[in-house]
Design a protein around this motif. Structure first.
Motif, PDB file in Angstrom:
ATOM      1  N   LYS A 163       5.279  14.490   0.953  1.00 25.99           N
ATOM      2  CA  LYS A 163       5.828  15.821   0.712  1.00 25.99           C
ATOM      3  C   LYS A 163       7.182  15.717  -0.001  1.00 25.99           C
ATOM      4  O   LYS A 163       8.066  14.982   0.437  1.00 25.99           O
ATOM      5  CB  LYS A 163       6.004  16.569   2.025  1.00 25.99           C
ATOM      6  N   PRO A 164       7.364  16.435  -1.105  1.00 23.59           N
ATOM      7  CA  PRO A 164       8.633  16.369  -1.844  1.00 23.59           C
ATOM      8  C   PRO A 164       9.711  17.235  -1.192  1.00 23.59           C
ATOM      9  O   PRO A 164       9.424  18.082  -0.336  1.00 23.59           O
ATOM     10  CB  PRO A 164       8.253  16.928  -3.219  1.00 23.59           C
ATOM     11  N   ASP A 165      10.952  17.008  -1.609  1.00 26.02           N
ATOM     12  CA  ASP A 165      12.069  17.825  -1.147  1.00 26.02           C
ATOM     13  C   ASP A 165      12.239  19.070  -2.006  1.00 26.02           C
ATOM     14  O   ASP A 165      12.853  20.049  -1.568  1.00 26.02           O
ATOM     15  CB  ASP A 165      13.366  17.008  -1.180  1.00 26.02           C
ATOM     16  N   LEU A 166      11.690  19.036  -3.220  1.00 25.76           N
ATOM     17  CA  LEU A 166      11.783  20.176  -4.143  1.00 25.76           C
ATOM     18  C   LEU A 166      10.701  20.031  -5.197  1.00 25.76           C
ATOM     19  O   LEU A 166      10.319  18.911  -5.551  1.00 25.76           O
ATOM     20  CB  LEU A 166      13.167  20.235  -4.787  1.00 25.76           C
ATOM     21  N   ILE A 167      10.216  21.159  -5.697  1.00 27.76           N
ATOM     22  CA  ILE A 167       9.174  21.157  -6.726  1.00 27.76           C
ATOM     23  C   ILE A 167       9.685  21.825  -7.991  1.00 27.76           C
ATOM     24  O   ILE A 167      10.232  22.935  -7.937  1.00 27.76           O
ATOM     25  CB  ILE A 167       7.912  21.897  -6.241  1.00 27.76           C
ATOM     26  N   LEU A 168       9.526  21.156  -9.124  1.00 28.75           N
ATOM     27  CA  LEU A 168       9.735  21.760 -10.441  1.00 28.75           C
ATOM     28  C   LEU A 168       8.354  22.156 -10.944  1.00 28.75           C
ATOM     29  O   LEU A 168       7.508  21.294 -11.201  1.00 28.75           O
ATOM     30  CB  LEU A 168      10.400  20.773 -11.405  1.00 28.75           C
ATOM     31  N   LEU A 169       8.121  23.450 -11.078  1.00 22.61           N
ATOM     32  CA  LEU A 169       6.765  23.953 -11.308  1.00 22.61           C
ATOM     33  C   LEU A 169       6.673  24.742 -12.610  1.00 22.61           C
ATOM     34  O   LEU A 169       7.322  25.775 -12.763  1.00 22.61           O
ATOM     35  CB  LEU A 169       6.351  24.841 -10.128  1.00 22.61           C
ATOM     36  N   ASP A 170       5.855  24.253 -13.527  1.00 20.63           N
ATOM     37  CA  ASP A 170       5.625  24.963 -14.784  1.00 20.63           C
ATOM     38  C   ASP A 170       4.753  26.189 -14.534  1.00 20.63           C
ATOM     39  O   ASP A 170       3.806  26.151 -13.745  1.00 20.63           O
ATOM     40  CB  ASP A 170       4.936  24.010 -15.768  1.00 20.63           C
ATOM     41  N   TRP A 171       5.091  27.283 -15.189  1.00 20.98           N
ATOM     42  CA  TRP A 171       4.318  28.528 -15.032  1.00 20.98           C
ATOM     43  C   TRP A 171       2.913  28.362 -15.614  1.00 20.98           C
ATOM     44  O   TRP A 171       1.922  28.690 -14.984  1.00 20.98           O
ATOM     45  CB  TRP A 171       5.064  29.657 -15.739  1.00 20.98           C
ATOM     46  N   MET A 172       2.839  27.868 -16.873  1.00 16.06           N
ATOM     47  CA  MET A 172       1.561  27.773 -17.576  1.00 16.06           C
ATOM     48  C   MET A 172       0.950  26.390 -17.379  1.00 16.06           C
ATOM     49  O   MET A 172       1.352  25.416 -18.008  1.00 16.06           O
ATOM     50  CB  MET A 172       1.780  28.042 -19.070  1.00 16.06           C
ATOM     51  N   SER A 188      -2.737  28.460 -12.435  1.00 12.47           N
ATOM     52  CA  SER A 188      -1.396  28.642 -13.001  1.00 12.47           C
ATOM     53  C   SER A 188      -0.318  28.300 -11.977  1.00 12.47           C
ATOM     54  O   SER A 188      -0.565  28.255 -10.767  1.00 12.47           O
ATOM     55  CB  SER A 188      -1.206  30.088 -13.456  1.00 12.47           C
ATOM     56  N   GLY A 189       0.904  28.073 -12.471  1.00 10.50           N
ATOM     57  CA  GLY A 189       2.022  27.802 -11.590  1.00 10.50           C
ATOM     58  C   GLY A 189       2.312  28.956 -10.652  1.00 10.50           C
ATOM     59  O   GLY A 189       2.672  28.757  -9.489  1.00 10.50           O
ATOM     60  N   ILE A 190       2.148  30.180 -11.147  1.00 10.39           N
ATOM     61  CA  ILE A 190       2.367  31.367 -10.317  1.00 10.39           C
ATOM     62  C   ILE A 190       1.401  31.373  -9.131  1.00 10.39           C
ATOM     63  O   ILE A 190       1.792  31.600  -7.982  1.00 10.39           O
ATOM     64  CB  ILE A 190       2.199  32.651 -11.150  1.00 10.39           C
ATOM     65  N   ASP A 191       0.126  31.122  -9.404  1.00  7.75           N
ATOM     66  CA  ASP A 191      -0.869  31.112  -8.326  1.00  7.75           C
ATOM     67  C   ASP A 191      -0.620  29.965  -7.352  1.00  7.75           C
ATOM     68  O   ASP A 191      -0.794  30.124  -6.130  1.00  7.75           O
ATOM     69  CB  ASP A 191      -2.284  30.992  -8.910  1.00  7.75           C
ATOM     70  N   TYR A 192      -0.206  28.819  -7.889  1.00  6.37           N
ATOM     71  CA  TYR A 192       0.039  27.676  -6.999  1.00  6.37           C
ATOM     72  C   TYR A 192       1.273  27.916  -6.129  1.00  6.37           C
ATOM     73  O   TYR A 192       1.301  27.509  -4.965  1.00  6.37           O
ATOM     74  CB  TYR A 192       0.195  26.393  -7.807  1.00  6.37           C
ATOM     75  N   ALA A 193       2.283  28.582  -6.680  1.00  3.54           N
ATOM     76  CA  ALA A 193       3.467  28.905  -5.882  1.00  3.54           C
ATOM     77  C   ALA A 193       3.071  29.764  -4.681  1.00  3.54           C
ATOM     78  O   ALA A 193       3.573  29.573  -3.567  1.00  3.54           O
ATOM     79  CB  ALA A 193       4.503  29.625  -6.744  1.00  3.54           C
ATOM     80  N   ILE A 214      11.500  25.487  -8.029  1.00  4.17           N
ATOM     81  CA  ILE A 214      12.160  25.994  -9.227  1.00  4.17           C
ATOM     82  C   ILE A 214      11.091  26.147 -10.300  1.00  4.17           C
ATOM     83  O   ILE A 214      10.423  25.186 -10.668  1.00  4.17           O
ATOM     84  CB  ILE A 214      13.285  25.064  -9.723  1.00  4.17           C
ATOM     85  N   MET A 215      10.920  27.373 -10.771  1.00  7.06           N
ATOM     86  CA  MET A 215       9.905  27.664 -11.784  1.00  7.06           C
ATOM     87  C   MET A 215      10.442  27.340 -13.174  1.00  7.06           C
ATOM     88  O   MET A 215      11.564  27.726 -13.511  1.00  7.06           O
ATOM     89  CB  MET A 215       9.503  29.136 -11.710  1.00  7.06           C
ATOM     90  N   LEU A 216       9.651  26.628 -13.969  1.00  7.77           N
ATOM     91  CA  LEU A 216       9.993  26.310 -15.360  1.00  7.77           C
ATOM     92  C   LEU A 216       9.049  27.079 -16.274  1.00  7.77           C
ATOM     93  O   LEU A 216       7.828  26.956 -16.136  1.00  7.77           O
ATOM     94  CB  LEU A 216       9.856  24.806 -15.622  1.00  7.77           C
ATOM     95  N   THR A 217       9.599  27.852 -17.195  1.00  3.25           N
ATOM     96  CA  THR A 217       8.725  28.651 -18.047  1.00  3.25           C
ATOM     97  C   THR A 217       9.415  29.102 -19.314  1.00  3.25           C
ATOM     98  O   THR A 217      10.647  29.213 -19.358  1.00  3.25           O
ATOM     99  CB  THR A 217       8.227  29.895 -17.280  1.00  3.25           C
ATOM    100  N   ALA A 218       8.616  29.355 -20.335  1.00  2.00           N
ATOM    101  CA  ALA A 218       9.133  29.904 -21.584  1.00  2.00           C
ATOM    102  C   ALA A 218       9.210  31.422 -21.526  1.00  2.00           C
ATOM    103  O   ALA A 218       9.734  32.054 -22.445  1.00  2.00           O
ATOM    104  CB  ALA A 218       8.244  29.473 -22.753  1.00  2.00           C
ATOM    105  N   ARG A 219       8.712  32.028 -20.451  1.00  2.00           N
ATOM    106  CA  ARG A 219       8.710  33.480 -20.305  1.00  2.00           C
ATOM    107  C   ARG A 219      10.042  33.904 -19.702  1.00  2.00           C
ATOM    108  O   ARG A 219      10.292  33.708 -18.526  1.00  2.00           O
ATOM    109  CB  ARG A 219       7.547  33.916 -19.420  1.00  2.00           C
ATOM    110  N   GLY A 220      10.896  34.487 -20.548  1.00  8.85           N
ATOM    111  CA  GLY A 220      12.250  34.779 -20.121  1.00  8.85           C
ATOM    112  C   GLY A 220      12.552  36.235 -19.846  1.00  8.85           C
ATOM    113  O   GLY A 220      13.713  36.581 -19.584  1.00  8.85           O
TER     114      GLY A 220
END
Length: 228
Positions: A46-55, A60-65, A80-86
Motif C-alpha cells: 500500500k502506498p503513502d500517496l497516489i499520483l493519479l492520471d485522469w485519462m 478512468s482515473g476519476i472512476d478509480y478514485a 493527487i489528480m494529474l490532468t490536462a483538464r484545467g
C-alpha cells in the motif's frame, strides 16, 4: 522511512520523469500504466500517496478514485489528480471524487513536489494524536478539547470533527459533499444542508474568540479554513 508514491499514468515518459523526480527528492515509488496494474501493486504494498492520471485506458482515473475512496482498505490513501483538464468544473469534479489535490498538466516538478509534501504533511497531521494549534486556537484529538488562547471552548463532537478536518486541511476549498464524506463518513446518509447547519454552529461557537472568520464561504463551491 521513505514515503512510497504510486504513479498511475499511461504515458511512460511522464512516469519516468516523475519517478526520477521522486527518487531525487528522497521518495520511493511504484508505477502502473492502468488501473489493473495499480490494483495489483496496491494489493502487495500500500502506498503513502497516489499520483493519479485522469485519462487512463479502460477505467478512468476519476472512476478509480471513487473505488479507492469506497474501499475501507484504501480510502485513507491521499490522492493527487494529474490532468490536462484545467477548468473549474473539472477541478471540482476531481475533488468531489475524493482527490486531495489537483495538478494541471503541464506542471513544474517543483510545484508537484510541494503539493506532495503538503498533502503528506496534512494527512500525517490529521492522524496524529498530538494537539494542533493555529494562532492560539488549539485542538486536542486525545481529549476532544478545544481552547482559544488558553480559554476552553464548549463544542459538540460533530463540530469538533469538522474543526479538526478544517484545521488540518488549511487553504483548500471543500464542497459540501466532500465535507460529508470526510467528517460524517461515506456510508452515512446526511443531507448536504446539514453541513451548512454545522458550519453556522461552529462559527457561532468560535465567534466570541474572533476565530469564526477563519471558516470562509466560497460562493457556489463550498468552504475553506484560512487563518490568514
Amino acid at each position: 522511512m521513505k514515503s512510497k508514491i504510486l504513479i498511475i499514468e499511461d504515458e511512460s515518459a511522464i512516469r519516468e520523469m516523475l519517478g526520477y523526480t521522486l527518487v531525487k527528492e528522497g521518495f520511493s515509488f511504484d508505477e502502473a500504466a492502468d488501473v489493473d496494474e495499480a490494483r495489483s501493486l496496491m494489493g502487495r504494498n500500500k502506498p503513502d500517496l497516489i499520483l493519479l492520471d485522469w485519462m487512463l485506458p479502460g477505467v478512468s482515473g476519476i472512476d478509480y478514485a471513487r473505488r479507492i475512496r469506497n474501499d475501507p482498505d484504501t480510502r485513507d490513501i491521499p490522492i493527487i489528480m494529474l490532468t490536462a483538464r484545467g477548468g473549474e468544473g473539472d477541478k471540482i469534479k476531481g475533488l468531489d471524487t475524493g482527490a486531495d489535490d489537483y495538478v494541471t498538466k503541464p506542471f513544474s516538478t517543483k510545484e508537484l513536489l510541494s503539493r506532495i509534501k503538503a498533502v503528506l504533511r496534512r494527512t500525517t497531521q490529521a492522524g496524529d494524536e498530538g494537539s494542533i494549534e493555529v494562532n492560539g486556537l488549539m485542538l486536542d484529538p486525545e481529549t476532544y478539547r478545544v481552547t482559544a488562547n488558553g480559554q476552553p471552548i464548549e463544542i459538540s463532537p460533530t463540530e469538533f470533527r469538522l474543526l479538526q478536518f478544517f484545521i488540518t486541511h488549511p487553504e483548500r476549498v471543500y464542497s459540501r459533499t466532500q465535507l460529508l464524506d470526510q467528517v460524517w463518513g461515506q456510508n452515512i446518509y446526511v443531507e448536504e444542508r446539514t453541513v451548512d447547519v454545522h458550519i453556522r454552529r461552529l462559527r457561532k461557537t468560535l465567534a466570541p474568540y474572533q476565530f469564526d472568520n477563519y471558516i470562509q464561504t466560497v460562493r457556489s463551491v463550498g468552504y475553506r479554513f484560512s487563518p490568514q
